[in-house]
Design a protein around this motif. Structure first.
Motif, PDB file in Angstrom:
ATOM      1  N   HIS A   3      -6.079   3.047  -3.869  1.00 26.53           N
ATOM      2  CA  HIS A   3      -6.129   3.218  -2.412  1.00 26.53           C
ATOM      3  C   HIS A   3      -6.550   4.648  -2.082  1.00 26.53           C
ATOM      4  N   HIS A  45      -5.620   9.694   0.253  1.00 28.81           N
ATOM      5  CA  HIS A  45      -5.343   8.950   1.484  1.00 28.81           C
ATOM      6  C   HIS A  45      -5.720   9.765   2.729  1.00 28.81           C
ATOM      7  N   ASP A  96       0.824  -1.211   0.000  1.00 28.18           N
ATOM      8  CA  ASP A  96       0.000   0.000   0.000  1.00 28.18           C
ATOM      9  C   ASP A  96       0.861   1.265   0.000  1.00 28.18           C
ATOM     10  N   ASP A  97       0.220   2.342  -0.406  1.00 29.23           N
ATOM     11  CA  ASP A  97       0.699   3.724  -0.182  1.00 29.23           C
ATOM     12  C   ASP A  97       1.752   4.237  -1.169  1.00 29.23           C
TER      13      ASP A  97
HETATM   14 ZN   LIG Z   1      -2.603   3.339   3.286  1.00 27.84          ZN
END
Ligand SMILES: [Zn+2]
Length: 220
Positions: A93, A97, A42-43
């Motif tokens: 995602h 965020h 993720d991220d």
């Molecule tokens: Zn995340």
């Protein structure tokens, strides 16, 4: 209500939700995965850590799933293109965020549309897999995702790599808590730890007869 009671209630709601929904809509573990495990990052994309991770995955012939942040795809589209070109699955995602408790279902839907349009613009294909920031969802958000034919993917193994200072911590944790077929493991490619640990993690998997695969719609 006591915290323990609240947690039990939350667990019961969660179990009921997973039981009611089709697996394409919401999943946290793959049934009938044979010998496959699913590493998810993720991220990212991150200009330094993601390419290193991709190099290591290629070295071991392993595939993974990346839940990229829309705004970071906009900054590093060439890395997102490399993820796709090397046979990994690119999921998304959210665009910003933002803390999910500050995001309404309508705002999340807007962020998703923005990310999907960006992916199209950069030739990244139609993104099908979504992971909510912090894994937090509401019924309203899930409903919107289902209407957009997005599959929400959570995880059943949290390696907590983001809280590790050294790669050996995550390697040792996975030795004590080995992955099993069908597991979806949460890791991050915006930190240095995962790219440094991944070689040893993949060797552990190989010695257990397991294979790291990218998530596809056939797995849900
Ligand atoms: Zn995340």
């Amino acid at each position: 209500m006591e915290i323990a009671q609240k947690n039990r209630l939350r667990q019961a709601v969660r179990r009921a939700l997973f039981g009611l929904l089709p697996s394409w809509a919401l999943t946290e573990r793959v049934e009938n995965a044979d010998r496959a495990v699913f590493l998810t990052f993720d991220d990212g994309p991150h200009p330094e850590h993601t390419p290193k991770l991709l190099d290591e995955l290629a070295r071991y012939g392993a595939k993974a799933t990346f839940f990229a942040v829309g705004g970071r795809i906009a900054e590093h589209p060439e890395i997102a293109r490399r993820i796709v070109a090397e046979g990994h699955t690119l999921g998304h995602h959210s665009y910003h965020h933002t803390d999910p408790s500050h995001t309404t279902a309508a705002q999340l839907a807007e962020e998703i549309e923005k990310t999907l349009a960006l992916a199209k613009e950069h030739g990244l294909g139609v993104l099908r897999f979504f992971r909510p920031p912090h894994g937090k969802l509401t019924a309203g958000k899930l409903g919107r995702l289902m209407r957009s034919r997005q599959s929400t993917v959570l995880w059943n193994v949290d390696t907590k790599d983001y809280s590790c200072d050294h790669e050996w911590e995550i390697i040792a944790w996975l030795e004590r808590n080995p992955l099993r077929p069908g597991d979806i493991a949460l890791m991050h490619d915006n930190h240095a730890v995962a790219p440094r640990a991944i070689g040893a993690v993949l060797e552990q998997l190989q010695s257990s007869g397991l294979e790291a695969k990218a998530l596809t719609i056939d797995h849900l």
